[in-house]
Design an enzyme around this catalytic site. Structure first.
Site, PDB file in Angstrom:
ATOM      1  N   HIS A  18       5.852   3.988  23.134  1.00 48.54           N
ATOM      2  CA  HIS A  18       5.865   5.449  22.954  1.00 48.54           C
ATOM      3  C   HIS A  18       6.950   6.091  23.830  1.00 48.54           C
ATOM      4  O   HIS A  18       7.687   6.957  23.376  1.00 48.54           O
ATOM      5  CB  HIS A  18       4.501   6.039  23.315  1.00 48.54           C
ATOM      6  CG  HIS A  18       3.380   5.587  22.413  1.00 48.54           C
ATOM      7  ND1 HIS A  18       2.634   6.455  21.670  1.00 48.54           N
ATOM      8  CD2 HIS A  18       2.891   4.357  22.143  1.00 48.54           C
ATOM      9  CE1 HIS A  18       1.716   5.779  20.982  1.00 48.54           C
ATOM     10  NE2 HIS A  18       1.857   4.509  21.265  1.00 48.54           N
ATOM     11  N   ASP A 122       4.155  13.502  21.681  1.00 50.16           N
ATOM     12  CA  ASP A 122       3.450  12.391  21.068  1.00 50.16           C
ATOM     13  C   ASP A 122       2.170  12.941  20.444  1.00 50.16           C
ATOM     14  O   ASP A 122       1.471  13.760  21.040  1.00 50.16           O
ATOM     15  CB  ASP A 122       3.102  11.349  22.138  1.00 50.16           C
ATOM     16  CG  ASP A 122       2.743  10.010  21.524  1.00 50.16           C
ATOM     17  OD1 ASP A 122       3.503   9.065  21.732  1.00 50.16           O
ATOM     18  OD2 ASP A 122       1.692   9.915  20.842  1.00 50.16           O
ATOM     19  N   ALA A 330      12.581  -9.914  27.183  1.00 49.27           N
ATOM     20  CA  ALA A 330      13.460 -10.545  26.195  1.00 49.27           C
ATOM     21  C   ALA A 330      14.086  -9.482  25.293  1.00 49.27           C
ATOM     22  O   ALA A 330      13.446  -8.491  24.984  1.00 49.27           O
ATOM     23  CB  ALA A 330      12.652 -11.521  25.352  1.00 49.27           C
ATOM     24  N   GLN A 332      14.359  -8.292  22.265  1.00 46.98           N
ATOM     25  CA  GLN A 332      13.715  -8.517  20.964  1.00 46.98           C
ATOM     26  C   GLN A 332      14.630  -8.208  19.778  1.00 46.98           C
ATOM     27  O   GLN A 332      14.719  -8.980  18.833  1.00 46.98           O
ATOM     28  CB  GLN A 332      12.439  -7.676  20.889  1.00 46.98           C
ATOM     29  CG  GLN A 332      11.822  -7.672  19.497  1.00 46.98           C
ATOM     30  CD  GLN A 332      10.355  -7.316  19.509  1.00 46.98           C
ATOM     31  OE1 GLN A 332       9.596  -7.852  20.308  1.00 46.98           O
ATOM     32  NE2 GLN A 332       9.946  -6.430  18.631  1.00 46.98           N
ATOM     33  N   HIS A 347       2.288  -9.055  16.799  1.00 47.85           N
ATOM     34  CA  HIS A 347       1.022  -8.316  16.820  1.00 47.85           C
ATOM     35  C   HIS A 347       1.062  -7.146  15.841  1.00 47.85           C
ATOM     36  O   HIS A 347       0.070  -6.457  15.682  1.00 47.85           O
ATOM     37  CB  HIS A 347       0.758  -7.812  18.227  1.00 47.85           C
ATOM     38  CG  HIS A 347       1.765  -6.797  18.711  1.00 47.85           C
ATOM     39  ND1 HIS A 347       3.123  -7.055  18.693  1.00 47.85           N
ATOM     40  CD2 HIS A 347       1.642  -5.541  19.169  1.00 47.85           C
ATOM     41  CE1 HIS A 347       3.767  -5.988  19.157  1.00 47.85           C
ATOM     42  NE2 HIS A 347       2.902  -5.052  19.442  1.00 47.85           N
ATOM     43  N   ASN A 351       6.651  -0.500  16.240  1.00 50.63           N
ATOM     44  CA  ASN A 351       8.048  -0.748  16.620  1.00 50.63           C
ATOM     45  C   ASN A 351       8.508  -2.127  16.172  1.00 50.63           C
ATOM     46  O   ASN A 351       9.593  -2.282  15.629  1.00 50.63           O
ATOM     47  CB  ASN A 351       8.211  -0.695  18.144  1.00 50.63           C
ATOM     48  CG  ASN A 351       8.326   0.715  18.642  1.00 50.63           C
ATOM     49  OD1 ASN A 351       9.378   1.321  18.573  1.00 50.63           O
ATOM     50  ND2 ASN A 351       7.229   1.251  19.116  1.00 50.63           N
ATOM     51  N   GLU A 355      11.468  -2.997  13.508  1.00 51.80           N
ATOM     52  CA  GLU A 355      12.618  -3.820  13.890  1.00 51.80           C
ATOM     53  C   GLU A 355      12.739  -5.028  12.972  1.00 51.80           C
ATOM     54  O   GLU A 355      13.833  -5.397  12.548  1.00 51.80           O
ATOM     55  CB  GLU A 355      12.491  -4.237  15.362  1.00 51.80           C
ATOM     56  CG  GLU A 355      12.621  -3.024  16.266  1.00 51.80           C
ATOM     57  CD  GLU A 355      12.554  -3.327  17.763  1.00 51.80           C
ATOM     58  OE1 GLU A 355      12.660  -2.367  18.534  1.00 51.80           O
ATOM     59  OE2 GLU A 355      12.379  -4.496  18.151  1.00 51.80           O
ATOM     60  N   ASP A 371      -3.743   0.454  15.177  1.00 55.62           N
ATOM     61  CA  ASP A 371      -3.064   0.577  13.884  1.00 55.62           C
ATOM     62  C   ASP A 371      -2.618  -0.770  13.311  1.00 55.62           C
ATOM     63  O   ASP A 371      -2.181  -0.846  12.166  1.00 55.62           O
ATOM     64  CB  ASP A 371      -1.840   1.494  14.040  1.00 55.62           C
ATOM     65  CG  ASP A 371      -0.862   1.004  15.102  1.00 55.62           C
ATOM     66  OD1 ASP A 371      -1.315   0.424  16.113  1.00 55.62           O
ATOM     67  OD2 ASP A 371       0.357   1.187  14.927  1.00 55.62           O
ATOM     68  N   GLN A 372      -2.721  -1.840  14.109  1.00 56.14           N
ATOM     69  CA  GLN A 372      -2.095  -3.104  13.716  1.00 56.14           C
ATOM     70  C   GLN A 372      -2.722  -3.803  12.500  1.00 56.14           C
ATOM     71  O   GLN A 372      -1.992  -4.353  11.666  1.00 56.14           O
ATOM     72  CB  GLN A 372      -2.002  -4.028  14.935  1.00 56.14           C
ATOM     73  CG  GLN A 372      -1.117  -3.396  16.011  1.00 56.14           C
ATOM     74  CD  GLN A 372      -1.351  -3.923  17.404  1.00 56.14           C
ATOM     75  OE1 GLN A 372      -2.015  -4.934  17.582  1.00 56.14           O
ATOM     76  NE2 GLN A 372      -0.809  -3.234  18.411  1.00 56.14           N
TER      77      GLN A 372
HETATM   78  C1  LIG Z   1      12.133   4.065  15.888  1.00 57.58           C
HETATM   79  O1  LIG Z   1      11.656   2.758  16.036  1.00 57.58           O
HETATM   80  C2  LIG Z   1      12.655   1.810  16.293  1.00 57.58           C
HETATM   81  C3  LIG Z   1      12.014   0.463  16.230  1.00 57.58           C
HETATM   82  O2  LIG Z   1      11.209   0.239  17.289  1.00 57.58           O
HETATM   83  C4  LIG Z   1      13.281   2.130  17.623  1.00 57.58           C
HETATM   84  O3  LIG Z   1      14.243   1.172  17.983  1.00 57.58           O
HETATM   85  C5  LIG Z   1      13.929   3.483  17.504  1.00 57.58           C
HETATM   86  O4  LIG Z   1      14.512   3.841  18.713  1.00 57.58           O
HETATM   87  C6  LIG Z   1      12.885   4.501  17.112  1.00 57.58           C
HETATM   88  N1  LIG Z   1      13.557   5.753  16.859  1.00 57.58           N
HETATM   89  C7  LIG Z   1      13.189   6.872  17.426  1.00 57.58           C
HETATM   90  C8  LIG Z   1      13.995   8.066  17.096  1.00 57.58           C
HETATM   91  O5  LIG Z   1      12.272   6.943  18.189  1.00 57.58           O
END
Ligand SMILES: *[C@@H]1O[C@H](CO)[C@@H](O)[C@H](O)[C@H]1NC(C)=O
Ligand SMILES: *[C@@H]1O[C@H](CO)[C@@H](O)[C@H](O)[C@H]1NC(C)=O
Length: 454
Positions: A18, A122, A330, A332, A347, A351, A355, A371-372
């Site tokens: 977050h 948030d 790491a 990622q 998991h 994010n 990715e 939410d997973q």
């Molecule tokens: C959205 O999620 C991606 C993947 O985790 C992250 O890299 C990116 O910074 C996020 N974008 C915003 C605007 O928060």
């Protein structure tokens, strides 16, 4: 060109994914010449800064961090039980509940200096920005850190399913079976005053979630503007050769798409037994792997020692050449972007999903909490870009080594796996196209910026 007409105030929730999402958004907005104020405890602001990936010093220097005072934050040890709900970080969340007054003051102060205050908070911190409604030139937007699918289904069920949503969604299990009641109530309660808000911002792509975003916009659910500002990721991350992590050098030597990346994010604590089963499963699958094995972040990541998760004796030596275990931080995104990476055991935090979708890596889904489980359904059943390791209907049982071996083999070395990988690559191509200048999702960020600077 400083735009002193508008000032943006970011209010992130204090856990890594977050903190980072709102920091990345701060970077994007500040890059357009709009002043950004990022608020948090001193500890979490420091955490966000130290772990900021992809933001250069110049951008960081422009963001104005406000360290707000909190009572001391206790740091209980993460508890490696089967239920992985990260209650060990709740002291940080509780500390943030004290921010209503200092944030109110900051907003008052800024409101006399800028013609408009834009608050991006948030979703989980709706309470602490509630005084924004009494400031005539302030407007607030909730930033949704989970998938639009999750948010929509939780709210839709909570208000008694006021309209039909189509066969595919109606066939899904009730969110009550996927998300603990506590989490549903938590998210629903944060959404109570949504009419006070100018809109919601989602970190997602319409390519993946346009149906759910449109459903969220309906008046029975949100009735306000929904912005889907794409996963904004560097398409070719990691150009700095001199600071490359050693696991990337190892990856360079592997054949294309032969390595499975195993990582469960920053809030999951595995027991030694769970780690042992993963180790056995990986070894028996005979597939190459990079496994990030760290204990969960605590409420304060700078406090005290981190538990070292034990692996079976001799495992790492036996795996020499076949796989590596990384115990530090790491990269990622760079691992997922690497040509040798062909699978991701995850998991299914949002994010990580974004990715992996963006980099075209199919997922072996091991949902842990919140939410997973629903993200795992999105991956395996709706988008069909992965397969499930941990079945949610069997969440009371530990995942066995034989199950891990079986899924890893199928994903990495079978025709079924190849088909899934191909679909993941196709999805990634579309997402990457939409990320380019003028693509669908980059337009949505432009339109958000145009809206707040109107
Ligand atoms: C959205 O999620 C991606 C993947 O985790 C992250 O890299 C990116 O910074 C996020 N974008 C915003 C605007 O928060
Ligand atoms: C690359 O990384 C090294 C080591 O972290 C750092 O000293 C250097 O400034 C970086 N170079 C660039 C261009 O970012």
């Amino acid at each position: 060109m400083e735009n002193s007409q508008v000032a943006v105030v970011m209010v992130p929730f204090p856990s890594q994914s977050h903190l980072n999402q709102l920091l990345q958004l701060s970077g994007l907005i500040s890059f357009r010449g709009i002043p950004v104020h990022y608020v948090g405890s001193a500890t979490h602001n420091l955490q966000a800064k130290l772990r900021a990936n992809g933001l250069d010093d110049n951008t960081m220097a422009k963001i104005c961090f406000h360290d707000l005072p909190t009572p001391p934050i206790t740091t209980p040890e993460p508890n490696p039980t089967l239920d992985k709900t990260p209650i060990h970080i709740s002291p940080a969340a509780e500390a943030y509940m004290n921010f209503r007054v200092p944030i109110g003051k900051l907003l008052q102060d800024l409101s006399t200096k800028a013609s408009r205050i834009v608050i991006i908070h948030d979703l989980l911190l709706a309470e602490v920005v509630q005084d924004a409604v009494s400031i005539p030139n302030a407007e607030s937007y909730a930033f949704n850190c989970i998938s639009a699918l999750n948010l929509f289904l939780i709210l839709w069920e909570k208000v008694g399913k006021p309209f039909r949503v189509g066969e595919e969604l109606e066939a899904l299990p009730s969110v009550k079976e996927l998300v603990p009641e506590m989490t549903i109530d938590f998210i629903a309660s944060k959404s109570q005053n949504f009419k006070d808000r100018a809109g919601d911002i989602h970190n997602t792509s319409r390519l993946i979630e346009s149906t759910y975003i449109d459903l969220l916009a309906r008046k029975e659910i949100r009735g306000n503007k929904q912005w889907a500002i794409r996963p904004i990721l560097p398409v070719k991350p990691g150009s700095n050769e001199s600071s490359r992590h050693k696991c990337l050098e190892w990856l360079d030597k592997q054949a294309p798409k032969t390595v499975i990346f195993v990582s469960f994010g920053t809030l999951i604590s595995l027991s030694d037994e769970e780690a042992r089963d993963i180790a056995i499963g990986l070894e028996q699958s005979k597939q190459k792997f990079i496994w990030v094995l760290r204990d969960a972040d605590k409420a304060d990541i700078f406090a005290g020692e981190t538990r070292r998760i034990e692996l079976p004796i001799g495992f790492e030596e036996r795996m020499e050449g076949l796989g590596i275990v990384v115990r530090d931080w790491a990269p990622q995104l760079e691992i997922l972007a690497h040509k040798s990476t062909g699978g991701f055991m995850s998991h299914c935090g949002w994010n990580s999903c974004l990715e992996s979708f963006t980099m075209g890596v199919p997922i072996a889904a091991w949902p842990m909490h919140s939410d997973q489980p629903l993200n795992a359904i999105l991956i395996a059943e709706i988008l069909k870009v992965g397969m499930v390791v941990r079945e949610w209907t069997k969440k009371e049982e530990a995942v066995k080594a034989s199950r891990i071996k079986n899924v890893v083999e199928r994903l990495m070395a079978s025709e079924e796996g190849d088909k899934i990988r191909k679909r993941a690559e196709e999805l990634s191509t579309k997402i990457q196209q939409s990320m380019e200048e003028g693509g669908d999702s980059s337009k949505e960020l432009d339109s958000f910026i145009a809206h707040i600077t109107r």
